[in-house]
Design an enzyme around this catalytic site. Structure first.
Site, PDB file in Angstrom:
ATOM      1  N   GLN A  96       0.855  -1.114  -0.005  1.00 55.06           N
ATOM      2  CA  GLN A  96       0.042  -0.181  -0.058  1.00 55.06           C
ATOM      3  C   GLN A  96       0.822   1.426   0.417  1.00 55.06           C
ATOM      4  OE1 GLN A  96      -2.907  -1.765   3.636  1.00 55.06           O
ATOM      5  NE2 GLN A  96      -4.023  -0.227   2.076  1.00 55.06           N
ATOM      6  N   HIS A 118      -1.532  -5.153 -12.654  1.00 53.31           N
ATOM      7  CA  HIS A 118      -1.627  -5.159 -14.300  1.00 53.31           C
ATOM      8  C   HIS A 118      -2.612  -5.435 -14.659  1.00 53.31           C
ATOM      9  CE1 HIS A 118       2.203  -4.293 -12.538  1.00 53.31           C
ATOM     10  NE2 HIS A 118       1.986  -4.059 -11.740  1.00 53.31           N
ATOM     11  N   ASP A 161       2.508  -0.117  -7.909  1.00 49.62           N
ATOM     12  CA  ASP A 161       3.385   0.786  -8.386  1.00 49.62           C
ATOM     13  C   ASP A 161       4.706   1.330  -7.765  1.00 49.62           C
ATOM     14  OD1 ASP A 161       2.800  -1.428 -10.309  1.00 49.62           O
ATOM     15  OD2 ASP A 161       3.011  -0.397 -11.853  1.00 49.62           O
ATOM     16  N   ARG A 184       3.932  -0.029  12.517  1.00 48.09           N
ATOM     17  CA  ARG A 184       4.323  -1.230  12.224  1.00 48.09           C
ATOM     18  C   ARG A 184       3.644  -0.738  10.880  1.00 48.09           C
ATOM     19  NH1 ARG A 184      -2.093  -4.260  10.916  1.00 48.09           N
ATOM     20  NH2 ARG A 184      -0.577  -6.113  10.621  1.00 48.09           N
ATOM     21  N   ASN A 190      -1.825 -10.882   8.755  1.00 51.19           N
ATOM     22  CA  ASN A 190      -3.073  -9.357   9.055  1.00 51.19           C
ATOM     23  C   ASN A 190      -4.239 -10.164   8.172  1.00 51.19           C
ATOM     24  OD1 ASN A 190      -3.631  -6.786   9.135  1.00 51.19           O
ATOM     25  ND2 ASN A 190      -4.146  -6.823   6.850  1.00 51.19           N
ATOM     26  N   GLU A 191      -5.908 -10.189   8.877  1.00 51.78           N
ATOM     27  CA  GLU A 191      -7.315 -10.111   8.293  1.00 51.78           C
ATOM     28  C   GLU A 191      -7.222 -11.305   7.637  1.00 51.78           C
ATOM     29  OE1 GLU A 191      -8.582  -6.190   6.750  1.00 51.78           O
ATOM     30  OE2 GLU A 191      -8.225  -5.447   8.545  1.00 51.78           O
ATOM     31  N   ASN A 208      -7.710  -6.190  14.435  1.00 55.37           N
ATOM     32  CA  ASN A 208      -8.235  -4.744  13.576  1.00 55.37           C
ATOM     33  C   ASN A 208      -9.566  -4.245  13.516  1.00 55.37           C
ATOM     34  OD1 ASN A 208      -5.912  -4.484  12.017  1.00 55.37           O
ATOM     35  ND2 ASN A 208      -6.245  -5.390  10.596  1.00 55.37           N
TER      36      ASN A 208
HETATM   37  C1  NOJ Z   1      -7.547  -3.490   7.049  1.00 57.48           C
HETATM   38  C2  NOJ Z   1      -6.538  -3.999   6.217  1.00 57.48           C
HETATM   39  O1  NOJ Z   1      -5.368  -4.613   6.547  1.00 57.48           O
HETATM   40  C3  NOJ Z   1      -5.880  -2.121   5.034  1.00 57.48           C
HETATM   41  O2  NOJ Z   1      -5.103  -3.010   4.227  1.00 57.48           O
HETATM   42  C4  NOJ Z   1      -6.769  -1.550   4.836  1.00 57.48           C
HETATM   43  O3  NOJ Z   1      -6.421  -0.911   4.188  1.00 57.48           O
HETATM   44  C5  NOJ Z   1      -7.300  -0.824   6.193  1.00 57.48           C
HETATM   45  N1  NOJ Z   1      -8.403  -2.442   6.798  1.00 57.48           N
HETATM   46  C6  NOJ Z   1      -8.848  -0.187   5.235  1.00 57.48           C
HETATM   47  O4  NOJ Z   1      -9.613  -0.969   4.478  1.00 57.48           O
END
Ligand code: NOJ
Length: 497
Positions: A48, A68, A81, A106, A195-196, A335
């Site tokens: 990101q 892509h 990118d 983090r 993560n998630e 989260n």
């Molecule tokens: C959780 C995700 O871990 C993160 O990558 C995302 O940008 C945020 N939520 C917001 O949607």
């Protein structure tokens, strides 16, 4: 009924259960100062923010390939990118982190930057150098690195073998994690394996919303969850066996959860729904018995047989893996962004089969809840307080770190709504602590505006805006950055700026 302003959360709060909701505020209860050992930070992820998608020998991840090959799947046809260019311009992030006064940062490691094809013999020294420099600079400035091992950017070289569809991921992931412990574990003391999982498995394997777009609802998602839990357990055990004694760090996992409120005021519904959303991942790791929640095993087995299958779509983890996975986390990363009202579905929900149909609730926001730019994100701070109390009661008051929490908008610098969101949610955390919840860390999402997956750059979560028109990618503090800085400095929740 969905528009109730007063609602009841039962089973969690007893007689305190009537709460006012809907205006993104929460009443302070108890001590107004955070405990000494509570840490504030911010969070990001590699794809990101980093950019440099093919810089210095980096390999290709499923997100590089997906954006892509399918530009039309991203709302503004963009990709990661170059993003905020943190690979090239980390010092700008460092300056922002120092300005905020955070105790930790983090961030995630791009697997393909270090191991271009995903396998650990394909080492890329330049990638290693980059993360060494990030970690060293953070520490030199008194900021603790909190490292996410996997934040969705699987190497294409691993996806070739099926990614989370194939149990090979257990060794592929734990080999990768082991290398990270070896390379950085002398300095990184907080690791988050995944993560998630809900996003990884439901969006990528249950549906086709995100890569690898498997689209096998009610089957692919459960296979993914199962393999992910095993990979997590294996990576945790490895740390305990080979590194914990010397490196003395913690290894945990970050779970994503929307809190639920029962419109019909029914405790059984809350319990069942929480087992389906949080429990699917949390129960195998944090409960006394381990394995998936019994209610899921029973119900999904029954549905599977009713569908004429030979075996359950969600089989038990079995004796060996139940043992490996149970207790395989030093903390629960959460989260939390939002909540929903639920009520039992009158008609079966979703495709047959699917996780929605297994869940079998109608799930809606209240129409009075303030909404962010993201269509799923409503401001409900009560949800965070209840979630923390739920975890306290259901999972033996395990150590919790809030690893993400944040608000999206169009990117305005006068982001009063974000301030209100942070104010109420951080107050919710303090209320929970005052009520005995074992929470010791909070990470705001996010440090800078970044690539919001399928939404591209159309939804902004940053405390800092990024000048995307300039190659220098200047970071500009929003009003919320000033607010968060004040909050961190006073260790209390200021009433605005
Ligand atoms: C959780 C995700 O871990 C993160 O990558 C995302 O940008 C945020 N939520 C917001 O949607």
């Amino acid at each position: 009924m969905w528009s109730l302003v007063l609602f009841v959360v039962i089973g969690l709060l007893g007689s305190e259960s009537l709460v006012e909701a809907g205006n993104c505020t929460i009443v302070a209860k108890g001590n107004l100062i955070f405990p000494k050992d509570f840490n504030f930070g911010v969070a990001t992820s590699a794809y990101q923010i980093e950019g440099g998608w093919n810089a210095d020998g980096k390999g290709v991840s499923i997100w590089d390939e997906y954006t892509h090959n399918n530009p039309d799947r991203i709302k503004d046809r963009t990709n990661g990118d170059s993003a905020a260019e943190s690979y090239r311009l980390f010092d700008l992030d460092l300056k922002a982190l120092k300005d905020l006064g955070v105790k930790h940062y983090r961030f995630s490691i791009a697997w393909t930057r270090i191991f271009p094809d995903g396998f650990v013999h394909s080492k890329n020294q330049k990638g290693i150098d980059y993360y060494n420099s990030v970690i060293n600079k953070l520490l030199a400035n008194g900021i603790e690195p909190m490292v996410t091992v996997y934040h969705w950017d699987l190497p294409v070289g691993i996806q070739k073998f099926g990614g989370f569809s194939n149990s090979l991921i257990i060794e592929q992931f734990s080999d990768y994690a082991e290398e990270l412990y070896k390379l950085f574990g002398d300095r990184v003391k907080t690791w988050i394996t995944f993560n998630e999982p809900h996003q990884i498995c439901k969006s990528g394997y249950g549906s086709e919303k995100t890569p690898p777009m498997v689209g096998a609802p009610g089957v692919g998602d459960y296979i993914c969850f199962t393999n992910l839990l095993k990979a997590h357990g294996a990576a945790y055990r490895l740390y305990q066996d080979k590194f914990a004694k010397k490196q003395k760090g913690q290894v945990g996992i970050t779970l994503d959860i929307w809190m639920v409120f029962s419109e019909t005021n029914n405790k059984t519904d809350i319990d069942r729904a929480m087992h389906y959303n949080l429990g699917l991942l949390a129960y195998p790791i944090f409960s006394k018995t381990g394995d998936f929640p019994p209610i899921l095993l029973k119900e999904i087995e029954k549905s599977s047989f009713d569908e004429g299958r030979k075996r359950s779509r969600l089989p038990s983890l079995g004796e060996y893996w139940t043992k490996v996975i149970r207790g395989s986390s030093d903390f629960m990363g959460l989260n939390y962004y939002t909540s929903r009202f639920i009520k039992p579905a009158t008609e079966p929900e979703g495709e047959n089969p699917s996780t929605e149909r297994d869940y079998n609730y109608q799930s809606q926001p209240d129409k009075n809840w303030p909404r962010a730019k993201s269509d799923w994100l409503y401001c409900i701070p009560e949800g965070l307080e209840y979630l923390l109390k739920y975890v306290r009661d259901e999972y033996d008051n395990v150590e919790v770190k809030i690893t993400e929490n944040g608000w999206s908008d169009d990117g305005e610098l006068n982001d009063d709504k974000r301030i209100k969101y942070y104010q109420s949610h951080i107050q919710a955390v303090l209320n929970a602590i005052n009520d005995g919840c074992n929470v010791n860390s909070y990470s705001a999402w996010s440090l800078v505006d970044n690539f919001e997956w399928n939404q591209g750059y159309t939804e902004k979560f940053g405390l800092y805006s990024v000048n995307m028109k300039s190659p220098k990618r200047e970071r500009i503090p929003k009003k919320s950055a000033i607010y968060y800085k004040k909050l961190i400095a006073t260790r209390s929740v200021p009433n605005g700026l």
